[in-house]
Design a protein around this motif. Structure first.
Motif, PDB file in Angstrom:
ATOM      1  N   THR A 183     -20.340   0.155 -41.908  1.00  0.00           N
ATOM      2  CA  THR A 183     -19.313  -0.466 -42.595  1.00  0.00           C
ATOM      3  C   THR A 183     -19.398  -0.202 -44.405  1.00  0.00           C
ATOM      4  O   THR A 183     -19.063  -1.052 -44.909  1.00  0.00           O
ATOM      5  CB  THR A 183     -19.220  -1.913 -42.636  1.00  0.00           C
ATOM      6  N   GLU A 184     -20.223   0.612 -44.695  1.00  0.00           N
ATOM      7  CA  GLU A 184     -20.856   0.906 -46.245  1.00  0.00           C
ATOM      8  C   GLU A 184     -20.202   2.012 -46.892  1.00  0.00           C
ATOM      9  O   GLU A 184     -20.888   2.419 -47.569  1.00  0.00           O
ATOM     10  CB  GLU A 184     -22.251   0.747 -45.805  1.00  0.00           C
ATOM     11  N   GLN A 185     -19.080   2.664 -46.323  1.00  0.00           N
ATOM     12  CA  GLN A 185     -18.615   3.812 -47.131  1.00  0.00           C
ATOM     13  C   GLN A 185     -18.503   3.704 -48.713  1.00  0.00           C
ATOM     14  O   GLN A 185     -18.116   2.465 -49.108  1.00  0.00           O
ATOM     15  CB  GLN A 185     -17.313   3.904 -46.400  1.00  0.00           C
ATOM     16  N   ILE A 186     -19.076   4.547 -49.384  1.00  0.00           N
ATOM     17  CA  ILE A 186     -18.971   4.744 -50.705  1.00  0.00           C
ATOM     18  C   ILE A 186     -17.673   5.208 -51.100  1.00  0.00           C
ATOM     19  O   ILE A 186     -17.516   6.586 -50.787  1.00  0.00           O
ATOM     20  CB  ILE A 186     -19.992   5.275 -51.434  1.00  0.00           C
ATOM     21  N   PHE A 187     -16.963   4.383 -51.800  1.00  0.00           N
ATOM     22  CA  PHE A 187     -15.373   4.854 -51.938  1.00  0.00           C
ATOM     23  C   PHE A 187     -15.476   5.924 -53.179  1.00  0.00           C
ATOM     24  O   PHE A 187     -14.435   6.408 -53.527  1.00  0.00           O
ATOM     25  CB  PHE A 187     -14.436   3.822 -52.212  1.00  0.00           C
ATOM     26  N   ASN A 188     -16.156   5.798 -54.081  1.00  0.00           N
ATOM     27  CA  ASN A 188     -16.314   6.599 -55.357  1.00  0.00           C
ATOM     28  C   ASN A 188     -17.848   7.198 -55.352  1.00  0.00           C
ATOM     29  O   ASN A 188     -18.362   7.096 -56.451  1.00  0.00           O
ATOM     30  CB  ASN A 188     -15.879   5.762 -56.680  1.00  0.00           C
ATOM     31  N   PRO A 189     -18.091   8.021 -54.591  1.00  0.00           N
ATOM     32  CA  PRO A 189     -19.360   8.793 -54.634  1.00  0.00           C
ATOM     33  C   PRO A 189     -19.673   9.260 -55.717  1.00  0.00           C
ATOM     34  O   PRO A 189     -20.857   9.508 -56.464  1.00  0.00           O
ATOM     35  CB  PRO A 189     -19.508   9.572 -53.348  1.00  0.00           C
ATOM     36  N   SER A 190     -18.697  10.254 -56.462  1.00  0.00           N
ATOM     37  CA  SER A 190     -19.128  10.747 -57.532  1.00  0.00           C
ATOM     38  C   SER A 190     -19.605  10.063 -58.803  1.00  0.00           C
ATOM     39  O   SER A 190     -20.378  10.465 -59.722  1.00  0.00           O
ATOM     40  CB  SER A 190     -17.895  11.698 -58.238  1.00  0.00           C
ATOM     41  N   LEU A 191     -19.483   8.852 -58.712  1.00  0.00           N
ATOM     42  CA  LEU A 191     -19.652   7.710 -59.891  1.00  0.00           C
ATOM     43  C   LEU A 191     -21.209   7.746 -59.812  1.00  0.00           C
ATOM     44  O   LEU A 191     -22.081   7.365 -60.712  1.00  0.00           O
ATOM     45  CB  LEU A 191     -19.267   6.367 -59.498  1.00  0.00           C
ATOM     46  N   TYR A 192     -21.860   8.183 -58.741  1.00  0.00           N
ATOM     47  CA  TYR A 192     -23.516   7.840 -58.398  1.00  0.00           C
ATOM     48  C   TYR A 192     -24.053   9.352 -58.271  1.00  0.00           C
ATOM     49  O   TYR A 192     -25.188   9.338 -57.781  1.00  0.00           O
ATOM     50  CB  TYR A 192     -23.818   7.019 -57.257  1.00  0.00           C
ATOM     51  N   ASP A 193     -23.404  10.357 -58.755  1.00  0.00           N
ATOM     52  CA  ASP A 193     -23.790  11.735 -58.515  1.00  0.00           C
ATOM     53  C   ASP A 193     -23.977  12.016 -57.099  1.00  0.00           C
ATOM     54  O   ASP A 193     -24.855  12.941 -56.570  1.00  0.00           O
ATOM     55  CB  ASP A 193     -25.001  12.384 -59.093  1.00  0.00           C
ATOM     56  N   PHE A 194     -23.140  11.558 -56.211  1.00  0.00           N
ATOM     57  CA  PHE A 194     -23.102  11.690 -54.685  1.00  0.00           C
ATOM     58  C   PHE A 194     -21.847  12.541 -54.300  1.00  0.00           C
ATOM     59  O   PHE A 194     -20.866  12.546 -54.886  1.00  0.00           O
ATOM     60  CB  PHE A 194     -22.896  10.488 -53.892  1.00  0.00           C
TER      61      PHE A 194
END
Length: 258
Positions: free
Chosen positions: A235-246
């Motif tokens: 339930t924990e999808q990261i919606f803006n991963p590039s913000l965290y270098d992901f």
């Protein structure tokens, strides 16, 4: 937020460095109110004062505020992805992996990781750090004793190889237990080590505020080496991963790209 609860949050932070304001208020307050009322207090401040004098009550408070729902191979398909896609890629890049199970609760998650790692190398070569805020929970994790309910997703061959039947349920074998080092840690306040290849942190973020989640993703990103992976809950999808270098390597797996 009521003044009584606000002062309680303030006192808890001063005493323990646990910042309850970083957890979603409605959920946390409801859980703590039920414990407070059960113990015969109708205000939070007298409850806090009692907690400072009674170690058992303080431990009960910690257990109530941390979420200790876990099982082996929870959401099994994601562990299959870890085994067939993520770990082979990581092991191509490095022979020895630096592994961390964060907010490990009663230990099912790091032990599951150890059992999967045993398919790639002898258990004597596997080393996993497992951390949680709650000391009592960590003691239970070290014991490695589980009911059948926790094991319903465990593949039969793994159950046979790595568990012993016990009058109370099933016990994780010592060779698996030896792979995991359990340690108390406050994810929101403590500094992290770095150069991890894999961080598993599942089904915990949902209890934090958006601001706390943002800070934690930044900390996890810094703790990973480039190419390392953060494995989160369903339930924990990261919606803006590039913000965290992901970038997304698969559903619920985020690869550090810088």
């Amino acid at each position: 937020m009521s003044q009584d609860y606000e002062q309680f949050i303030d006192q808890v932070k001063k005493k323990t460095a646990i910042d309850l304001s970083q957890y979603k208020e409605a959920q946390m307050k409801r859980r703590l109110e039920s414990l407070r009322n059960k113990k015969g207090f109708d205000q939070f401040l007298p409850f806090f004062q009692a907690m400072t004098k009674d170690k058992d009550l303080f431990n009960e408070f910690l257990e109530r505020m941390t979420i200790n729902v876990s099982e082996f191979y929870r959401n099994g398909r994601r562990w299959d992805v870890l085994e067939t896609k993520i770990l082979p890629r990581l092991l191509q890049e490095r022979k020895k992996l630096k592994l961390w199970s964060a907010a490990c609760s009663t230990g099912e998650e790091p032990y599951t990781l150890a059992m999967i790692m045993s398919k790639f190398m002898p258990l004597t070569q596997v080393s996993i750090l497992a951390t949680d805020l709650d000391r009592a929970i960590l003691e239970r994790a070290k014991l490695g004793l589980y009911t059948e309910r926790s094991l319903k997703e465990v593949p039969k061959d793994i159950l046979t190889a790595y568990f012993e039947k016990d009058p109370m349920g099933y016990k994780v074998r010592d060779e698996v237990k030896r792979t995991v080092q359990f340690k108390q840690q406050n994810l929101l306040a403590d500094r992290f080590d770095d150069q991890y290849d894999l961080i598993v942190c599942r089904n915990v973020m949902i209890y934090f505020t958006e601001e706390a989640k943002h800070e934690l993703y930044l900390k996890f990103s810094k703790a990973l080496r480039p190419g390392g992976v953060l494995f989160v809950g369903s339930t924990e999808q990261i919606f803006n991963p590039s913000l965290y270098d992901f970038e997304s390597e698969d559903t619920f797996f985020y690869k550090k790209i810088k």
